[in-house]
Design a protein around this motif. Structure first.
Motif, mmCIF file in Angstrom:
data_model
loop_
_atom_site.group_PDB
_atom_site.id
_atom_site.type_symbol
_atom_site.label_atom_id
_atom_site.label_comp_id
_atom_site.label_asym_id
_atom_site.label_seq_id
_atom_site.Cartn_x
_atom_site.Cartn_y
_atom_site.Cartn_z
ATOM 1 N N LEU A 1 0.830 -1.197 0.000
ATOM 2 C CA LEU A 1 0.000 0.000 0.000
ATOM 3 C C LEU A 1 0.867 1.251 0.000
ATOM 4 O O LEU A 1 1.848 1.339 0.749
ATOM 5 C CB LEU A 1 -0.912 -0.016 1.232
ATOM 6 N N ALA A 2 0.502 2.227 -0.840
ATOM 7 C CA ALA A 2 1.190 3.513 -0.903
ATOM 8 C C ALA A 2 0.159 4.623 -0.720
ATOM 9 O O ALA A 2 -0.736 4.773 -1.548
ATOM 10 C CB ALA A 2 1.925 3.669 -2.232
ATOM 11 N N PHE A 3 0.307 5.391 0.370
ATOM 12 C CA PHE A 3 -0.657 6.450 0.661
ATOM 13 C C PHE A 3 0.040 7.577 1.401
ATOM 14 O O PHE A 3 0.631 7.370 2.459
ATOM 15 C CB PHE A 3 -1.814 5.903 1.504
ATOM 16 N N ASP A 4 -0.015 8.785 0.825
ATOM 17 C CA ASP A 4 0.543 9.974 1.455
ATOM 18 C C ASP A 4 -0.527 11.062 1.413
ATOM 19 O O ASP A 4 -0.688 11.740 0.390
ATOM 20 C CB ASP A 4 1.802 10.441 0.725
ATOM 21 N N PRO A 5 -1.291 11.245 2.505
ATOM 22 C CA PRO A 5 -2.396 12.198 2.495
ATOM 23 C C PRO A 5 -1.957 13.645 2.336
ATOM 24 O O PRO A 5 -2.789 14.499 2.024
ATOM 25 C CB PRO A 5 -3.068 11.964 3.861
ATOM 26 N N GLU B 1 5.144 -4.310 2.498
ATOM 27 C CA GLU B 1 6.386 -3.702 2.968
ATOM 28 C C GLU B 1 6.195 -2.209 3.179
ATOM 29 O O GLU B 1 5.121 -1.656 3.004
ATOM 30 C CB GLU B 1 7.513 -4.011 1.977
ATOM 31 N N ASP B 2 7.273 -1.528 3.538
ATOM 32 C CA ASP B 2 7.156 -0.158 4.039
ATOM 33 C C ASP B 2 7.178 0.884 2.931
ATOM 34 O O ASP B 2 8.013 0.850 2.032
ATOM 35 C CB ASP B 2 8.294 0.119 5.023
ATOM 36 N N PHE B 3 6.228 1.833 3.050
ATOM 37 C CA PHE B 3 6.151 2.964 2.138
ATOM 38 C C PHE B 3 6.745 4.183 2.838
ATOM 39 O O PHE B 3 6.286 4.590 3.904
ATOM 40 C CB PHE B 3 4.698 3.234 1.749
ATOM 41 N N TRP B 4 7.790 4.746 2.236
ATOM 42 C CA TRP B 4 8.469 5.904 2.827
ATOM 43 C C TRP B 4 9.108 6.734 1.720
ATOM 44 O O TRP B 4 9.676 6.198 0.760
ATOM 45 C CB TRP B 4 9.549 5.440 3.827
ATOM 46 N N ASN B 5 8.976 8.058 1.840
ATOM 47 C CA ASN B 5 9.618 8.991 0.916
ATOM 48 C C ASN B 5 9.200 8.706 -0.537
ATOM 49 O O ASN B 5 10.019 8.807 -1.457
ATOM 50 C CB ASN B 5 11.141 8.919 1.054
ATOM 51 N N GLY B 6 7.938 8.333 -0.716
ATOM 52 C CA GLY B 6 7.416 8.117 -2.049
ATOM 53 C C GLY B 6 7.709 6.760 -2.655
ATOM 54 O O GLY B 6 7.329 6.498 -3.803
ATOM 55 N N SER B 7 8.375 5.885 -1.902
ATOM 56 C CA SER B 7 8.766 4.585 -2.445
ATOM 57 C C SER B 7 8.383 3.448 -1.503
ATOM 58 O O SER B 7 8.324 3.632 -0.288
ATOM 59 C CB SER B 7 10.280 4.529 -2.699
ATOM 60 N N PHE C 1 10.656 0.639 -4.982
ATOM 61 C CA PHE C 1 9.857 1.044 -6.135
ATOM 62 C C PHE C 1 9.294 2.432 -5.877
ATOM 63 O O PHE C 1 8.523 2.634 -4.933
ATOM 64 C CB PHE C 1 8.718 0.051 -6.376
ATOM 65 N N ASN C 2 9.714 3.415 -6.700
ATOM 66 C CA ASN C 2 9.179 4.765 -6.607
ATOM 67 C C ASN C 2 7.791 4.773 -7.245
ATOM 68 O O ASN C 2 7.657 4.590 -8.461
ATOM 69 C CB ASN C 2 10.111 5.754 -7.318
ATOM 70 N N VAL C 3 6.763 4.976 -6.432
ATOM 71 C CA VAL C 3 5.389 4.822 -6.897
ATOM 72 C C VAL C 3 4.995 5.930 -7.875
ATOM 73 O O VAL C 3 4.319 5.676 -8.870
ATOM 74 C CB VAL C 3 4.418 4.800 -5.703
ATOM 75 N N GLU C 4 5.426 7.159 -7.615
ATOM 76 C CA GLU C 4 5.052 8.278 -8.480
ATOM 77 C C GLU C 4 5.728 8.163 -9.844
ATOM 78 O O GLU C 4 5.100 8.340 -10.888
ATOM 79 C CB GLU C 4 5.429 9.608 -7.809
ATOM 80 N N GLU C 5 7.031 7.883 -9.838
ATOM 81 C CA GLU C 5 7.774 7.778 -11.093
ATOM 82 C C GLU C 5 7.696 6.388 -11.704
ATOM 83 O O GLU C 5 8.110 6.193 -12.853
ATOM 84 C CB GLU C 5 9.239 8.149 -10.846
ATOM 85 N N TYR D 1 14.288 -5.456 12.960
ATOM 86 C CA TYR D 1 13.163 -4.611 12.546
ATOM 87 C C TYR D 1 13.584 -3.761 11.364
ATOM 88 O O TYR D 1 14.710 -3.280 11.284
ATOM 89 C CB TYR D 1 12.709 -3.710 13.696
ATOM 90 N N PHE D 2 12.646 -3.579 10.426
ATOM 91 C CA PHE D 2 12.837 -2.675 9.307
ATOM 92 C C PHE D 2 11.502 -2.018 9.023
ATOM 93 O O PHE D 2 10.509 -2.698 8.740
ATOM 94 C CB PHE D 2 13.325 -3.433 8.068
ATOM 95 N N GLY D 3 11.434 -0.690 9.151
ATOM 96 C CA GLY D 3 10.151 -0.040 8.927
ATOM 97 C C GLY D 3 10.215 1.459 9.097
ATOM 98 O O GLY D 3 11.230 2.027 9.522
ATOM 99 N N GLU D 4 9.091 2.112 8.773
ATOM 100 C CA GLU D 4 8.974 3.567 8.848
ATOM 101 C C GLU D 4 8.332 3.975 10.158
ATOM 102 O O GLU D 4 7.374 3.354 10.626
ATOM 103 C CB GLU D 4 8.125 4.074 7.683
ATOM 104 N N SER D 5 8.878 5.021 10.766
ATOM 105 C CA SER D 5 8.291 5.586 11.982
ATOM 106 C C SER D 5 8.757 7.027 12.104
ATOM 107 O O SER D 5 9.951 7.311 11.954
ATOM 108 C CB SER D 5 8.720 4.791 13.225
ATOM 109 N N GLY D 6 7.819 7.927 12.384
ATOM 110 C CA GLY D 6 8.180 9.325 12.543
ATOM 111 C C GLY D 6 8.786 9.920 11.292
ATOM 112 O O GLY D 6 9.682 10.765 11.367
#
Length: 277
Positions: A145-149, A208-214, A229-233, A252-257
């Motif tokens: 899932l890729a979501f950046d509100p 997996e983790d979505f961060w910084n557009g990828s 994978f860069n979702v926008e490009e 651990y591998f993931g996005e936080s803050g």
């Protein structure tokens, strides 16, 4: 004959004033008022409105414990004690969370060979949307899932599926060909993205983790073949990775803050660990 109140009509048409009023209401009322009109539905569903109502707040945690899932409210954070409905979890499991949305997959027997059925759940609005299947359904596959509100009210789901129908987890080769498909909540449809590519069969292309557009797919068995994978490009690349010490494993591998974190555990566990941000 009913005549609308001009003051009420003026407020209803003034979206700045209407936002100030609606932002003071509890979530239960907001859910009910989404049915007033298309304009109100659009306003209340707008992520910018949600950020105004819940600025940098976490109302609770969805905790997976002892094979059960429960909602744990955080004190002094939530505007309501009402827990989100989790009744769908008797049919689905949570694969990923991304900025308030949950990526879910329908439960199927282990090694059944049945392709996953994907769904998106919004706990705040209690909206559950089951997605149509992608074109290339294969047991060796995954959804992310890729979501950046802050950039768009729409989310995307990235599906990666193996192309060879003979490929399974006991495949003799290390690599095989995959194809990416993208679902957009704006168009409500899937489409192919780019050309087929070769990757390790054990690359975890699910949740997996979505961060910084990828989206970042970390292969814990062989970090050197990890991908992003860069979702926008819509560009695929090799994930830059630190050298992992021989006597360490990835904890651990993931996005936080708004940062991507990698935690390494050193033997004997857990006397020493490294955190990379």
């Amino acid at each position: 004959m009913f005549s609308p109140n001009p003051n009420a009509e003026a407020i209803a048409n003034n979206y700045d004033l209407l936002t100030l009023i609606l932002a003071r209401l509890p979530v239960k009322s907001l859910l009910r008022f989404k049915s007033v009109s298309k304009g109100w539905y659009s306003l209340i569903s707008d992520p910018a409105f949600s950020r105004r109502v819940f600025p940098d707040q976490v109302s609770g945690l969805i905790l997976h414990k002892n094979y059960k899932v429960e909602f744990v409210p955080l004190p002094d954070k939530s505007r309501t004690n009402k827990a989100p409905s989790l009744t769908f979890l008797n049919r689905f499991v949570i694969r990923q969370s991304c900025h308030g949305l949950l990526l879910c997959a329908r439960i199927s027997p282990f090694f059944s060979g049945s392709p996953e059925v994907c769904a998106i759940y919004n706990p705040t609005m209690e909206e559950f949307v089951e997605l149509p299947p992608p074109a290339n359904q294969h047991p060796i596959s995954g959804f992310s899932l890729a979501f950046d509100p802050t950039k768009s009210p729409h989310y995307k789901v990235v599906f990666v599926g193996a192309l060879d129908p003979e490929v399974d987890l006991f495949w003799e080769e290390d690599c095989t060909s995959f194809q990416i498909e993208i679902y957009s909540s704006q168009t409500r449809s899937w489409r192919l993205s780019g050309n087929p590519f070769t990757a390790d069969v054990f690359t975890p292309f699910h949740g997996e983790d979505f961060w910084n557009g990828s989206i970042h797919w970390l292969n814990k068995l062989n970090v050197d073949v990890s991908l992003y994978f860069n979702v926008e490009e819509e560009k695929l690349g090799k994930l830059p990775m630190l050298s992992i010490p021989e006597r360490a494993r990835i904890g651990y591998f993931g996005e936080s803050g708004d940062h991507l974190h990698l935690i390494l555990l050193h033997q004997p566990y857990p006397t020493q660990f490294d955190i990379y941000v």
